[in-house]
Design an enzyme around this catalytic site. Structure first.
Site, mmCIF file in Angstrom:
data_model
loop_
_atom_site.group_PDB
_atom_site.id
_atom_site.type_symbol
_atom_site.label_atom_id
_atom_site.label_comp_id
_atom_site.label_asym_id
_atom_site.label_seq_id
_atom_site.Cartn_x
_atom_site.Cartn_y
_atom_site.Cartn_z
ATOM 1 N N PHE A 11 68.035 20.431 43.947
ATOM 2 C CA PHE A 11 67.757 21.113 45.210
ATOM 3 C C PHE A 11 66.313 21.657 45.248
ATOM 4 O O PHE A 11 65.467 21.153 46.001
ATOM 5 C CB PHE A 11 68.805 22.219 45.391
ATOM 6 C CG PHE A 11 68.437 23.267 46.382
ATOM 7 C CD1 PHE A 11 68.070 22.935 47.678
ATOM 8 C CD2 PHE A 11 68.464 24.612 46.019
ATOM 9 C CE1 PHE A 11 67.726 23.923 48.592
ATOM 10 C CE2 PHE A 11 68.128 25.596 46.928
ATOM 11 C CZ PHE A 11 67.751 25.252 48.213
ATOM 12 N N ASN B 86 68.269 13.701 34.982
ATOM 13 C CA ASN B 86 69.325 12.798 34.495
ATOM 14 C C ASN B 86 70.370 12.515 35.570
ATOM 15 O O ASN B 86 71.367 11.850 35.307
ATOM 16 C CB ASN B 86 69.995 13.355 33.224
ATOM 17 C CG ASN B 86 70.736 14.657 33.488
ATOM 18 O OD1 ASN B 86 70.724 15.171 34.606
ATOM 19 N ND2 ASN B 86 71.384 15.191 32.468
ATOM 20 N N GLY C 173 71.629 16.217 40.347
ATOM 21 C CA GLY C 173 70.642 15.824 41.353
ATOM 22 C C GLY C 173 70.994 14.488 41.986
ATOM 23 O O GLY C 173 71.824 13.742 41.480
ATOM 24 N N TYR D 277 75.317 32.227 31.787
ATOM 25 C CA TYR D 277 74.178 31.645 32.520
ATOM 26 C C TYR D 277 72.977 32.606 32.472
ATOM 27 O O TYR D 277 71.860 32.210 32.110
ATOM 28 C CB TYR D 277 74.579 31.365 33.976
ATOM 29 C CG TYR D 277 73.422 30.999 34.882
ATOM 30 C CD1 TYR D 277 72.779 29.774 34.760
ATOM 31 C CD2 TYR D 277 72.957 31.893 35.854
ATOM 32 C CE1 TYR D 277 71.720 29.435 35.583
ATOM 33 C CE2 TYR D 277 71.897 31.557 36.686
ATOM 34 C CZ TYR D 277 71.275 30.328 36.546
ATOM 35 O OH TYR D 277 70.218 30.009 37.359
ATOM 36 N N LYS E 181 69.261 32.105 30.625
ATOM 37 C CA LYS E 181 67.960 32.237 31.306
ATOM 38 C C LYS E 181 67.077 33.254 30.577
ATOM 39 O O LYS E 181 65.871 33.047 30.410
ATOM 40 C CB LYS E 181 68.178 32.649 32.773
ATOM 41 C CG LYS E 181 68.718 31.521 33.648
ATOM 42 C CD LYS E 181 67.689 30.412 33.797
ATOM 43 C CE LYS E 181 68.186 29.225 34.580
ATOM 44 N NZ LYS E 181 67.242 28.116 34.624
ATOM 45 N N VAL F 30 77.566 29.695 47.580
ATOM 46 C CA VAL F 30 78.567 30.180 48.545
ATOM 47 C C VAL F 30 78.517 29.454 49.902
ATOM 48 O O VAL F 30 79.559 29.157 50.490
ATOM 49 C CB VAL F 30 78.441 31.725 48.693
ATOM 50 C CG1 VAL F 30 77.080 32.137 49.221
ATOM 51 C CG2 VAL F 30 79.540 32.278 49.566
ATOM 52 N N ILE F 31 77.328 29.129 50.404
ATOM 53 C CA ILE F 31 77.249 28.515 51.743
ATOM 54 C C ILE F 31 77.871 27.120 51.708
ATOM 55 O O ILE F 31 78.696 26.755 52.563
ATOM 56 C CB ILE F 31 75.782 28.434 52.235
ATOM 57 C CG1 ILE F 31 75.120 29.809 52.165
ATOM 58 C CG2 ILE F 31 75.714 27.873 53.653
ATOM 59 C CD1 ILE F 31 73.635 29.794 52.447
HETATM 60 P P1 NAD Z 1 70.191 21.820 40.912
HETATM 61 O O1 NAD Z 1 71.461 21.695 40.112
HETATM 62 O O2 NAD Z 1 70.168 21.321 42.292
HETATM 63 O O3 NAD Z 1 68.999 21.143 40.109
HETATM 64 C C1 NAD Z 1 68.963 21.052 38.699
HETATM 65 C C2 NAD Z 1 68.598 19.617 38.360
HETATM 66 O O4 NAD Z 1 68.467 19.495 36.940
HETATM 67 C C3 NAD Z 1 69.662 18.607 38.787
HETATM 68 O O5 NAD Z 1 69.056 17.610 39.577
HETATM 69 C C4 NAD Z 1 70.221 18.043 37.475
HETATM 70 O O6 NAD Z 1 70.593 16.686 37.612
HETATM 71 C C5 NAD Z 1 69.023 18.252 36.550
HETATM 72 N N1 NAD Z 1 69.396 18.354 35.150
HETATM 73 C C6 NAD Z 1 70.300 19.201 34.606
HETATM 74 N N2 NAD Z 1 70.377 19.007 33.276
HETATM 75 C C7 NAD Z 1 69.486 18.033 32.967
HETATM 76 C C8 NAD Z 1 69.109 17.390 31.755
HETATM 77 N N3 NAD Z 1 69.681 17.700 30.581
HETATM 78 N N4 NAD Z 1 68.170 16.436 31.811
HETATM 79 C C9 NAD Z 1 67.585 16.084 32.987
HETATM 80 N N5 NAD Z 1 67.909 16.656 34.168
HETATM 81 C C10 NAD Z 1 68.860 17.617 34.161
HETATM 82 O O7 NAD Z 1 69.794 23.373 40.857
HETATM 83 P P2 NAD Z 1 68.712 24.169 41.709
HETATM 84 O O8 NAD Z 1 69.431 25.096 42.592
HETATM 85 O O9 NAD Z 1 67.705 23.245 42.283
HETATM 86 O O10 NAD Z 1 68.035 25.040 40.574
HETATM 87 C C11 NAD Z 1 66.803 24.662 39.946
HETATM 88 C C12 NAD Z 1 66.451 25.699 38.894
HETATM 89 O O11 NAD Z 1 66.281 26.985 39.494
HETATM 90 C C13 NAD Z 1 67.518 25.874 37.813
HETATM 91 O O12 NAD Z 1 66.879 26.120 36.594
HETATM 92 C C14 NAD Z 1 68.259 27.102 38.258
HETATM 93 O O13 NAD Z 1 68.888 27.757 37.183
HETATM 94 C C15 NAD Z 1 67.135 27.923 38.865
HETATM 95 N N6 NAD Z 1 67.583 28.883 39.869
HETATM 96 C C16 NAD Z 1 68.183 28.442 41.014
HETATM 97 C C17 NAD Z 1 68.601 29.376 41.959
HETATM 98 C C18 NAD Z 1 69.265 28.957 43.255
HETATM 99 O O14 NAD Z 1 69.711 29.831 43.983
HETATM 100 N N7 NAD Z 1 69.331 27.685 43.597
HETATM 101 C C19 NAD Z 1 68.419 30.758 41.725
HETATM 102 C C20 NAD Z 1 67.828 31.149 40.543
HETATM 103 C C21 NAD Z 1 67.391 30.209 39.623
#
Ligand code: NAD
Length: 339
Positions: free
Chosen positions: A11, A32, A36, A144, A148, A183-184
């Protein structure tokens, strides 16, 4: 500038890739595809400045060569599901911490200038102070959040020890098009299945801050610019909004956006104090004074508007099939608690 984005097909990662390409970066995306989707990269694939590597960050042989001659690594790949972390702590640790170690090692071996790490508001746990500043102690209440906190500590320590720069961004809840968790998304999927009833995890009073993804990406780039220009070795910024909304308000916004009426809300608290699941932080509002002061960044959309725009975008992406066509304000028959 040459950048790597891990989690590029996810995302936030895919929005960041789009923006970096617009800014003239050469970008290598690694993912991977566990969560995604390649279609998130539709805008990027085909650009001569973009290359995608389908690789698992737990297996450096699949992607290590890509780190040669890279200036910045945006490390976003992770498993962002708090509930998974509580059920499968060891697997979650590897997905979030071991993966980060592989990325840091690759960055160190290839003299990468700056590692940007996507951290989270969950590192604070249940904070004593709201809005919560960066100086607040880290006391995560989920695995989680703990992964982090551990991963950001490793990033900052690599910066102190090996001479690279490190920028830690503690994001609030980030929302927008392409979102497929949280949630959304959960509410929309449930209401598409049954437009008469909505199961709400928790007592609905959980109150958190939501930031639109364009604002989050803008903050990320402003922070990078600042760290590089000011010559800082390390920096930590909260990235969130100045307001917050309750889960119940989010339910109302989603129901209204879907044009539904007479939806019964059924609350399902997982703990005596009304959390949605063990490890759920009930109140989250980040203090964003530091990033505003240093970079001049301001969120352009408040939490409520970010949630509404996201619900609209997701309905467009997911299709409105099975969703009632009634318009008007939502009205509930009654609220109900379930055990
Ligand atoms: P997401 O799940 O959409 O994206 C994470 C991506 O990482 C995915 O495309 C997944 O396929 C890839 N991935 C996971 N493990 C992998 C691996 N071992 N090798 C290669 N690719 C791998 O999540 P997001 O919401 O886009 O979040 C992105 C980052 O931001 C994350 O680190 C998340 O913890 C952090 N974050 C997100 C939010 C939020 O509200 N979305 C809030 C705080 C922090």
């Amino acid at each position: 500038m040459r950048a790597i984005v891990t989690g590029a097909a996810g995302f936030i990662g895919s929005h960041l890739v789009d923006r970096l390409l617009e800014e003239g970066y050469t970008v290598i995306g690694i993912d991977n595809l566990s969560a995604g989707r390649l279609e998130n990269l539709d805008n990027a694939i085909g650009s001569p400045s973009f290359r995608f590597i389908r690789g698992d960050l737990l297996r450096p042989d699949e992607w290590l060569e890509a780190f040669r001659d890279v200036d910045i690594v945006f490390h976003l790949a992770a498993n962002p599901e708090v509930r998974h972390s509580v059920r499968e702590p060891l697997d979650h640790y590897h997905q979030n911490v071991t993966v980060t170690m592989h990325v840091l090692e690759a960055a160190r071996q290839n003299n990468v200038k700056l590692v940007v790490f996507a951290s989270s508001s969950t590192v604070y746990g249940d904070p004593e102070k709201i809005p919560t500043p960066e100086t607040h102690p880290l006391r995560p209440i989920s695995i989680y959040g703990a992964t982090k906190a551990a991963a950001e500590t490793m990033c900052l320590t690599y910066a102190r020890l090996y001479g690279m720069k490190c920028l830690v961004l503690r994001y609030a809840n980030i929302v927008g098009p392409r979102l497929r968790h949280g949630v959304i998304y959960d509410f929309i999927m449930k209401l598409k299945e049954n437009p008469m009833m909505l199961e709400i995890l928790g007592d609905g009073s959980q109150r958190k801050s939501y930031l639109y993804v364009d604002d989050a990406v803008e903050a990320t780039l402003r922070a990078v610019e600042h760290v590089l220009e000011a010559g800082k070795r390390e920096e930590v910024y909260n990235v969130g909004n100045t307001d917050w909304v309750t889960v119940r308000e989010i339910a109302d916004i989603v129901v209204e956006t879907m044009g539904l009426r007479c939806v019964e809300y059924v609350y399902k608290p997982a703990t005596p104090d009304g959390r949605g699941w063990p490890g759920d932080v009930k109140l989250m509002l980040l203090d964003i004074v530091r990033i505003r002061r240093d970079t001049g960044w301001e969120p352009r959309m408040n939490s409520r508007e970010a949630v509404r725009r996201t619900a609209e975008a997701l309905l467009g992406e997911l299709g409105r099939a099975h969703v009632g066509g009634h318009h008007g304000r939502p009205s509930r028959v009654h609220d109900r608690f379930s055990s």
